[in-house]
Design an enzyme around this catalytic site. Structure first.
Site, PDB file in Angstrom:
ATOM      1  CG  ASP A 131      33.699  27.459  25.429  1.00 36.57           C
ATOM      2  OD1 ASP A 131      34.550  28.279  25.017  1.00 36.57           O
ATOM      3  OD2 ASP A 131      33.836  26.231  25.292  1.00 36.57           O
ATOM      4  CG  HIS A 138      36.698  22.702  16.939  1.00 39.63           C
ATOM      5  ND1 HIS A 138      37.230  21.512  17.398  1.00 39.63           N
ATOM      6  CD2 HIS A 138      35.555  22.901  17.643  1.00 39.63           C
ATOM      7  CE1 HIS A 138      36.433  21.014  18.350  1.00 39.63           C
ATOM      8  NE2 HIS A 138      35.417  21.838  18.519  1.00 39.63           N
ATOM      9  CD  GLU A 203      36.251  21.508  23.090  1.00 35.51           C
ATOM     10  OE1 GLU A 203      35.866  22.586  23.576  1.00 35.51           O
ATOM     11  OE2 GLU A 203      35.544  20.772  22.377  1.00 35.51           O
ATOM     12  CD  GLU A 205      37.470  26.580  24.107  1.00 31.24           C
ATOM     13  OE1 GLU A 205      37.009  27.701  24.416  1.00 31.24           O
ATOM     14  OE2 GLU A 205      36.813  25.520  24.129  1.00 31.24           O
ATOM     15  CG  ASP A 237      35.310  23.378  27.009  1.00 25.38           C
ATOM     16  OD1 ASP A 237      34.904  22.954  28.110  1.00 25.38           O
ATOM     17  OD2 ASP A 237      34.592  23.463  25.997  1.00 25.38           O
ATOM     18  NE  ARG A 241      35.719  16.079  22.377  1.00 22.82           N
ATOM     19  CZ  ARG A 241      35.615  17.402  22.307  1.00 22.82           C
ATOM     20  NH1 ARG A 241      34.430  17.990  22.471  1.00 22.82           N
ATOM     21  NH2 ARG A 241      36.672  18.155  22.097  1.00 22.82           N
ATOM     22  CD  GLN A 244      30.672  17.608  23.348  1.00 25.77           C
ATOM     23  OE1 GLN A 244      31.790  17.152  23.594  1.00 25.77           O
ATOM     24  NE2 GLN A 244      30.483  18.675  22.603  1.00 25.77           N
ATOM     25  CE  LYS A 257      32.152  20.846  25.298  1.00 25.04           C
ATOM     26  NZ  LYS A 257      33.373  21.077  24.531  1.00 25.04           N
ATOM     27  CB  THR A 261      36.815  25.454  32.403  1.00 24.93           C
ATOM     28  OG1 THR A 261      35.554  24.884  32.056  1.00 24.93           O
ATOM     29  CG2 THR A 261      37.376  26.236  31.222  1.00 24.93           C
ATOM     30  CD  GLU A 378      39.284  19.741  15.693  1.00 25.54           C
ATOM     31  OE1 GLU A 378      39.379  20.433  14.669  1.00 25.54           O
ATOM     32  OE2 GLU A 378      39.488  20.204  16.841  1.00 25.54           O
TER      33      GLU A 378
END
Ligand code: CA
Length: 433
Positions: A131, A138, A203, A205, A237, A241, A244, A257, A261, A378
């Site tokens: 990744d 971002h 996420e 992507e 993904d 948080r 993380q 993570k 996926t 975000e």
């Protein structure tokens, strides 16, 4: 490479139902995937309108080059992707002819199966998944939450940043998202505790599927990198948080993570995307030029004009018949500081060998506007500004029962719109531990 030919002709149409302009899968798209019917074997197919054309069956019927037959008997596309861009172009030419010319209708109709009658699987056996982090808005938005004065680290504009992910937990769209448990330490706690993540996020992507690989110690030159890309998909993904934030230093993402996926099941080929190539965005004044090994002679067509969207539906919204709520709408071309070709060239630049069917994520794609943010961390400003939903619910992060769906498509004057399909997942409660 990836030149336009008759397969992109906007005047060409298919006799298959649902392949009209405006659909995700007109005859100008022809993405490949792996499907199975109830109790049937997994096998390759191509999406056309409301149907999937069984590639093994039409190969058996003598409608494709005999040399390819073994590849289409496989339960994954790795062998086919390994053949490289020239064979991929030849298959596309042949499928476009078969599916647009009425003369082949009687031969092919028996090998069409409705999307609703099949289950879609991962298109490849994913040997390796990497990744990247090329979405500069971002990276800036998330960086600001940790370092308000210095959101981008000094390497960002020189190195396409990435980490090695976990291939065993990549799944096709629709796979449930079981809330992960792990160590989390709120800022005001002295020690961490173990339990279900409280800050589960998505996420948005793009995923890149590798075609031909490279031998160990033989880097892929930037000018050839695009030819090693078989196609693209959507990639989510999923990210915890809170896990993380506690675990990421000093070695980067790990258990926050690798619990899942998700990818959309169709490989939308590099050839199908040829009409939607665009110049890489101008780098702002003062930014460094890419180092020579990343300086792409084809940079005027290295970006992809792919439009993206993320939606959320909660259990309560579904119970009351409400449509999913759009969380974001953006454009991949403006989000990526590094192109897919630069990603591939960089990944192999030290001699690391990429292999057919490897999966590479771009990193979260956010635009520079509030409408185009590709993750909840975000959109909700780290949870401090929760999203308001149409039924009065709010979300800082994902709750059990929430379903996130990513979509993407390409549109341009003079070309027929094509879609990448969907990448969906619904959050389930954490397993009892
Ligand atoms: Ca990511």
């Amino acid at each position: 490479m990836n030149e336009l030919d008759e397969t992109h002709d906007a005047g060409r149409s298919s006799w298959v139902g649902g392949a009209e302009p405006g659909s995700d899968f007109p005859v100008q798209n022809l993405p490949l995937g792996i499907f199975s019917e109830a109790k049937g074997l997994r096998r390759p197919g191509v999406a056309i309108g409301d149907y999937i054309l069984d590639l093994a069956a039409i190969a058996e019927a003598g409608l494709l080059d005999e040399e390819w037959s073994e590849d289409f008997k496989q339960p994954v596309l790795n062998a086919w992707l390994a053949r490289g861009a020239q064979a991929h172009r030849e298959l596309r030419l042949r499928l476009s002819e078969l599916l647009s010319d009425e003369r082949y209708r009687d031969d092919l109709e028996v090998h069409l199966i409705g999307h609703s009658e099949v289950h879609m699987h991962l298109p490849c056996l994913v040997g390796d998944y990497t990744d990247f982090y090329v979405g500069i808005h971002h990276a800036t938005n998330v960086g600001k939450q940790f370092r308000p004065d210095n959101p981008l680290l000094p390497n960002y504009k020189y190195v396409p940043i990435g980490y090695h992910g976990r291939s065993s937990s990549v799944r096709a769209s629709g796979h449930p998202v079981v809330r992960p448990c792990g160590q989390r330490k709120p800022p005001d706690a002295e020690v961490p505790e173990y339990g279900p993540s409280r800050r589960l996020d998505y996420e948005l992507e793009l995923g890149i599927w590798i075609a031909r690989g490279n031998s160990l110690c033989e880097p892929i030159p930037i000018a050839e990198a695009a030819e090693h890309i078989a196609g693209y998909c959507l990639l989510n993904d999923w990210s915890a948080r809170d896990l993380q934030a506690w675990e990421y230093q000093p070695l980067g993402p790990f258990l926050a993570k690798n619990f899942l996926t998700s990818v959309s099941p169709w490989v939308v080929t590099a050839q199908a995307l040829a009409p939607f190539r665009a110049p890489m965005p101008e780098r702002p004044p003062g930014d460094p030029k890419p180092l020579p090994y990343l300086d792409d002679p084809n940079s005027d067509s290295a970006a992809l004009a792919i439009e993206t969207e993320a939606t959320l539906s909660t259990e309560a919204m579904r119970d009351s018949g409400l449509a999913p709520h759009r969380l974001s709408r953006g454009s991949a071309a403006s989000a990526m500081y590094w192109s897919a070709a630069q990603i591939v060239a960089h990944h192999s630049s030290n001699g690391c060998n990429l292999q057919p069917g490897d999966l590479i994520g771009t990193g979260t794609l956010s635009t520079d506007s509030d409408e185009g943010l590709g993750s909840l961390i975000e959109i909700s400003r780290g949870g401090s500004a929760p999203v308001s939903l149409p039924n009065g619910e709010t979300r800082g992060f994902l709750e059990d029962g929430d379903e996130v769906t990513l979509r993407a498509w390409c549109e341009r004057d003079g070309a027929v719109r094509i879609g990448l399909g969907e990448c969906s997942g619904r959050v389930l409660p954490a397993s009892a531990s």
